[in-house]
Design a protein around this motif. Structure first.
Motif, PDB file in Angstrom:
ATOM      1  N   ALA A 280      -2.649  -1.651   5.418  1.00  0.00           N
ATOM      2  CA  ALA A 280      -1.622  -2.110   4.654  1.00  0.00           C
ATOM      3  C   ALA A 280      -0.284  -2.304   5.433  1.00  0.00           C
ATOM      4  CB  ALA A 280      -0.910  -0.699   3.805  1.00  0.00           C
ATOM      5  N   GLY A 282       2.503  -3.914   4.352  1.00  0.00           N
ATOM      6  CA  GLY A 282       3.841  -4.090   3.590  1.00  0.00           C
ATOM      7  C   GLY A 282       3.592  -5.349   2.795  1.00  0.00           C
ATOM      8  N   SER A 283       3.595  -6.578   3.255  1.00  0.00           N
ATOM      9  CA  SER A 283       3.539  -7.885   2.368  1.00  0.00           C
ATOM     10  C   SER A 283       2.109  -7.989   1.801  1.00  0.00           C
ATOM     11  CB  SER A 283       3.914  -9.047   3.176  1.00  0.00           C
ATOM     12  OG  SER A 283       3.229  -9.023   4.370  1.00  0.00           O
ATOM     13  N   ASP A 284       1.062  -7.617   2.622  1.00  0.00           N
ATOM     14  CA  ASP A 284      -0.596  -7.765   2.252  1.00  0.00           C
ATOM     15  C   ASP A 284      -0.923  -6.335   2.343  1.00  0.00           C
ATOM     16  OD1 ASP A 284      -0.466 -10.679   1.985  1.00  0.00           O
ATOM     17  OD2 ASP A 284       0.101 -10.738   3.910  1.00  0.00           O
ATOM     18  N   THR A 285      -2.542  -6.506   2.034  1.00  0.00           N
ATOM     19  CA  THR A 285      -3.078  -5.318   2.516  1.00  0.00           C
ATOM     20  C   THR A 285      -4.563  -5.860   2.798  1.00  0.00           C
ATOM     21  OG1 THR A 285      -2.220  -3.525   1.168  1.00  0.00           O
ATOM     22  CG2 THR A 285      -4.230  -3.026   1.953  1.00  0.00           C
ATOM     23  N   PRO A 303      -0.252  -6.101  -2.139  1.00  0.00           N
ATOM     24  CA  PRO A 303       0.355  -4.620  -1.866  1.00  0.00           C
ATOM     25  C   PRO A 303       0.442  -3.846  -3.024  1.00  0.00           C
ATOM     26  CG  PRO A 303       2.050  -6.249  -1.823  1.00  0.00           C
ATOM     27  CD  PRO A 303       1.088  -7.095  -2.043  1.00  0.00           C
ATOM     28  N   THR A 306      -3.680   1.344  -2.517  1.00  0.00           N
ATOM     29  CA  THR A 306      -4.734   0.954  -1.660  1.00  0.00           C
ATOM     30  C   THR A 306      -5.886   1.875  -1.622  1.00  0.00           C
ATOM     31  OG1 THR A 306      -2.968   0.360  -0.084  1.00  0.00           O
ATOM     32  CG2 THR A 306      -5.076   0.747   1.011  1.00  0.00           C
TER      33      THR A 306
END
Ligand SMILES: Nc1ncnc2c1ncn2[C@@H]1O[C@H](COP(=O)(O)OP(=O)(O)OP(=O)(O)O)[C@@H](O)[C@H]1O
Ligand SMILES: [Mg+2]
Length: 333
Positions: A280, A282-285, A303, A306
């Motif tokens: 993860a 923050g902006s993407d995982t 995001p 998860t």
């Protein structure tokens, strides 16, 4: 004007050939980025353009003039190295003036050029310091300032930001982009390993592999239409997923590529797998998923929640975004 042309340019060190016949035509004022794996010949090519290495075969022209046998100082190129290469016993001002004194410019001209490039890079307040009293980022700005003050036709950068920390890299990258905008007649050739630098700075990217050009194109060209499996796997971070075996064969290819953002978690997806790891950012995982059909693949998800390792899920590739390659690595229609 500084069009840079390479025709069948070759380089060998003794009996070892490292550049195998390169053809390139770079427009005046263009920002061109060289990328490629370590040892593929990026620095050698840059040094040949600058005149720091001689050319074993082929022709180099700058501004239409053959440069093969022209002295480095007469080519109108300035180079910025990863290591900065400042003279430790000289102040910033002396470092910046040195090359201009060698070129026998008048005192007034030198003063004007040094002051102007110092202002451009906001290093005016550091002029009387020695390099050891500067931070890495400041040293690099001095090295760039020194190159600018020579008013080159061609600017050569060899991984200029790789010794800087992440935040400073971003700032300096933006400064270099602004610099290119301001010096719009100056051709810039920039070597980097950094995907973001290559994608954001380049008008065109040249992908080199083992001393040959793999592909030349705009960043989006290379990203969306890689001309080989090599380019597909080299451009983009995280890398494109490359799938071989029965799944690729069923699609009539030796290898099928799909980028992490073109794979989706979907209940009715054809590929069943288990999450191995989740990153993860923050902006993407990014999910690393082990599948039976496609092997280990990376999937970009928005995001939010998860999935934990071990979670079972299905993946669906975006069919329009699949890249199919033949056994020779060339793309299939
Ligand atoms: N002076 C030299 N003598 C012999 N071989 C050399 C010399 N300089 C470079 N080479 C070889 O030429 C090849 C290309 O080197 P080069 O430094 O241009 O690679 P590069 O693409 O810049 O790599 P990196 O990304 O690691 O900086 C390498 O195999 C290297 O070992
Ligand atoms: Mg290098």
């Amino acid at each position: 004007m500084a069009r840079v042309e390479l025709q069948a340019v070759r380089k060998s060190f003794g009996t070892v050939d490292v550049i195998h016949g390169i053809d390139l035509d770079l427009a005046s004022g263009e920002f061109v980025v060289f990328v490629g794996p370590s040892g593929c010949g990026k620095s050698t090519l840059l040094r040949m353009i600058a005149g720091l290495e001689d050319i074993s075969g082929g022709e180099l022209r700058i501004g239409g003039e053959k440069m093969n046998d022209v002295l480095p100082a007469k080519r109108g190129c300035a180079m910025v190295f990863q290591s900065y290469a400042l003279y430790p016993h000289m102040t910033v001002r002396e470092n910046m003036a040195f090359g201009l004194e060698q070129a026998r410019l008048s005192k007034r001209e030198i003063e004007e050029r040094v002051t102007q490039s110092a202002r451009m890079l906001q290093i005016d307040h550091l002029m009387d310091r020695k390099p050891k009293a500067l931070s890495g980022g400041q040293r690099q700005r001095v090295a760039i300032g020194r190159a600018i003050s020579r008013q080159p036709r061609v600017f050569l950068f060899d991984e200029p930001l790789s010794n800087l920390d992440a935040a400073l890299r971003v700032d300096t990258r933006i400064e270099i982009a602004a610099l290119h905008h301001r010096l719009h007649d100056t051709t810039m050739i920039y070597v980097t390993h950094d995907q973001v630098e290559a994608m954001t700075l380049a008008d065109r990217i040249v992908v080199l592999n083992a001393g040959k050009v793999e592909q030349v194109g705009t960043p989006m060209d290379l990203y969306e239409r890689p001309a080989s499996r090599f380019v597909a796997s080299f451009i983009g971070s995280p890398r494109m997923n490359l799938i071989e075996g029965a799944t690729a064969e069923a699609m009539g290819a030796a290898c099928v590529g799909i980028r992490p953002e073109h794979l989706h978690v979907a209940q009715d997806g054809p590929w069943a797998g288990k999450v191995v790891m989740a990153e993860a950012l923050g902006s993407d995982t990014f999910l690393h998923v082990e599948t039976a059909e496609a092997g280990r693949v990376v999937v970009r998800i928005p995001p939010g929640e998860t999935p934990t390792p071990g979670t079972a899920l299905h993946l669906a590739p975006d069919a329009a975004r699949l890249h199919r390659f033949g056994a020779d690595g060339a793309p299939l229609a």
